[in-house]
Each structure stands twice: as C-alpha cells, then as structure tokens.
Design a protein around this motif. Structure first.
Motif, PDB file in Angstrom:
ATOM      1  N   LEU A 184       0.707  -1.290   0.046  1.00 28.90           N
ATOM      2  CA  LEU A 184       0.013   0.197   0.026  1.00 28.90           C
ATOM      3  C   LEU A 184       0.620   1.363   0.095  1.00 28.90           C
ATOM      4  N   LEU A 185       1.996   1.199   0.618  1.00 29.47           N
ATOM      5  CA  LEU A 185       2.882   2.384   0.600  1.00 29.47           C
ATOM      6  C   LEU A 185       3.488   2.609  -0.672  1.00 29.47           C
ATOM      7  N   VAL A 186       3.786   1.415  -1.492  1.00 25.70           N
ATOM      8  CA  VAL A 186       4.416   1.826  -2.720  1.00 25.70           C
ATOM      9  C   VAL A 186       3.301   2.174  -3.702  1.00 25.70           C
ATOM     10  N   GLY A 193       3.709  10.117  -7.283  1.00 25.54           N
ATOM     11  CA  GLY A 193       4.748  10.367  -8.486  1.00 25.54           C
ATOM     12  C   GLY A 193       5.855   9.899  -8.114  1.00 25.54           C
ATOM     13  N   LEU A 194       6.292   9.261  -7.198  1.00 24.30           N
ATOM     14  CA  LEU A 194       7.684   8.866  -6.812  1.00 24.30           C
ATOM     15  C   LEU A 194       7.941   7.851  -7.654  1.00 24.30           C
ATOM     16  N   ILE A 238      11.707   6.683  -2.320  1.00 23.36           N
ATOM     17  CA  ILE A 238      10.885   6.315  -1.521  1.00 23.36           C
ATOM     18  C   ILE A 238      11.459   6.297   0.185  1.00 23.36           C
ATOM     19  N   ALA A 239      12.564   6.056   0.186  1.00 24.69           N
ATOM     20  CA  ALA A 239      13.181   6.332   1.528  1.00 24.69           C
ATOM     21  C   ALA A 239      13.219   7.436   1.947  1.00 24.69           C
ATOM     22  N   ALA A 243      11.209   9.104   5.132  1.00 25.07           N
ATOM     23  CA  ALA A 243      12.010  10.007   6.141  1.00 25.07           C
ATOM     24  C   ALA A 243      11.327  11.144   6.349  1.00 25.07           C
ATOM     25  N   LYS A 244      10.576  11.860   5.405  1.00 23.46           N
ATOM     26  CA  LYS A 244       9.919  13.244   5.561  1.00 23.46           C
ATOM     27  C   LYS A 244       8.481  12.945   6.020  1.00 23.46           C
ATOM     28  N   GLY A 245       8.015  11.693   6.129  1.00 20.11           N
ATOM     29  CA  GLY A 245       6.480  11.449   6.540  1.00 20.11           C
ATOM     30  C   GLY A 245       5.603  11.478   5.376  1.00 20.11           C
ATOM     31  N   LEU A 246       6.129  11.489   4.018  1.00 15.67           N
ATOM     32  CA  LEU A 246       5.262  11.695   3.031  1.00 15.67           C
ATOM     33  C   LEU A 246       4.223  10.657   2.618  1.00 15.67           C
TER      34      LEU A 246
END
Length: 285
Positions: A184-186, A193-194, A238-239, A243-246
């Motif tokens: 789900l995160l991916v 747009g990552l 993604i990392a 780290a930024k909580g996005l």
C-alpha cells in the motif's frame, strides 16, 4: 523412457538425474560455450558437455571464479530459456543436494522422497526468483536455500504437543499481526509520483515479491543493469519520502505539486533518452 513410463524413477532426485541424462546424451547434448563466460575464470576453453563440466567443477572445489561464472550462466538460462535449463541447473547441483539430504535424513524416520521433494522445491524457488546474480557464490546460495527448505520441513514435522499440555507451551500462541502494508505504501508512492505507474508492478515484484530480475527486464525490453539502476532510484525516492513522512501522513498541496513536477521531469528525461539513444539501456532512468 518418459515421465509416464512405469520405469520412471519415483525418487525426485533420481527423476532429475534421468531427465538430465536424456538431455545430455544423443546427437545434440546440452553444452556450454565456456569461452563466452568471460576471461580470467580459469575455465577450460571451448564447448563442454554439462556432465563433463560438472565433473570438472567437482574436482576443483577451490575454483571459485569458474564456479560463479558457470552458475550465473546456468541461472540466467534457467530463468529465460525454458524447462530444459531448469533441469540442467538442478542436475548440476545434484551432488550438493544429495549431500544435504543425507545429513538432514540422519535420525529422521519420515519418507525420504518427501524430504528430497522439499529440498528440491527450495532449490527451484531460489533458482526461479531469489538468487541475485549480482552477488557472489550463486551456487552456494541455491544450495543453502535447498537446505533451509529441508530443515524447515523437519522443524514443522517435529514432535507434536499433546492437547492437555498446550497451556504449558511457552511463547505466544496467536499469530503476529504484520506491521504496516508495504504494498500500500508503494502504491501511494506511485500516486504521489515517486515512481511511474509502468514501474509499479516491476518494483513490487522485485522488492516485495523477491522475484528474479532477469525475466522482468526481458519483459520490459531493457537490460538488467538498466532495470537495477531504475529500481535503485525508486528506493532512494521512497526512503526519502518515508523519512519526511510523505507516505504516512497527509501531504500538503505544495509538497504534492513538487513531487508531481519531479515526476514530469523524470518522465521527460526518460523520453528524451529513449529518442536520442539507441538500445534498451536508453530507458534506464
């Protein structure tokens, strides 16, 4: 002799050996061109039949570079060139597989064929997907996966706990709830747009499904190195987003717009490379 013949071996290992014999005898036996496997491997020159090559490697346990070169080619062919090469790869590893099976059978009263089948399944799973050819010692990794599969079977079929004693079993008796849902995160990363949507399934297959990279690269029409570079770029994005909580909190309109602009820029860069550079490596970005 065919698989349907009554004389076909019942033992999984013996069946592999019989199939390998059929593939490596006759007018067109399976061979490897050792000259194509690179320089400085220590391999003899020319074309060699697979049984002879197996014997050559067995007589030289310290020929690490030669073994790695041969096994990278065997795994690549097993993944891309069909069932005959899968059988060939298993048969080339058969001495080690039989040795593992012999050690695991010690003190076990179960069916030897069941254990051999489990060892074979572990090997085939690693052969199909899990061994990374960019790392050294693919043969050792395959055989270790086979041993782990056999060992896990023995662990699962160990002594049963009587029902009346279940209260005295130490440790939790309920399954652990997995933390988070990486898929789900991916997918959210793709929506932000990552990564491009065309990269979503390959990324999930490679990073979450641990599938082999060679067939995926072939399906996409790019080189393995190009796909690996593309996946590494996605890993970094993604990392950074994690780290930024996005990926785990509400994204502001400004941050969303910035991510979309970066995605457009990557897409244009990739398209530009595809039109100005010939060959599959053009789409590596």
């Amino acid at each position: 002799m065919t698989v349907s013949d009554p004389d076909w071996p019942a033992s999984p290992f013996d069946a592999v050996d019989a199939a390998f014999t059929a593939l490596t005898t006759g007018p067109a036996p399976m061979t490897l061109d050792l000259d194509s496997l690179g320089h400085d491997t220590g391999l003899p020159a020319g074309v060699m039949a697979l049984p002879a090559l197996r014997d050559w490697l067995l007589r030289r346990p310290d020929a690490y570079a030669a073994r790695d070169a041969v096994w990278r080619e065997l795994v690549r062919r097993a993944r891309l060139d069909g069932p005959s090469w899968v059988i060939a790869a298993v048969a080339m590893a058969m001495p080690a597989l039989r040795r593992h099976a012999g050690h695991l059978r010690a003190g076990w009263s179960g069916d030897a064929d069941d254990l051999d089948a489990e060892i074979l399944t572990g090997f085939l799973t690693a052969l199909r997907d899990h061994v990374d050819l960019a790392k050294p010692a693919p043969h050792a990794a395959l055989c270790m996966a086979a041993w782990r599969a056999g060992h896990e079977m023995l662990r699962r079929t160990g002594p049963a706990v009587p029902v009346e004693d279940v209260e005295h079993v130490t440790g939790p008796r309920t399954p652990h709830v997995p933390y988070g849902h990486p898929d789900l995160l991916v997918r959210r990363a793709a929506r932000l747009g990552l990564l491009e949507h065309t990269d979503l399934d390959p990324y999930i297959d490679l990073r979450l499904g641990r599938r082999a990279i060679e067939p995926i690269a072939a399906r996409l029409g790019i080189t393995v190195d190009a796909l690996r570079k593309r996946m590494n770029g996605i890993d970094e994005r993604i990392a950074d987003a994690l780290a930024k909580g996005l990926l785990t909190s509400v994204v502001s309109p400004a941050a969303r717009a910035q991510l979309q602009n970066q995605a457009v820029h990557r897409e244009r860069t990739r398209a530009g490379r595809a039109t100005t550079t010939s060959g599959p490596a053009a789409a590596a970005a």
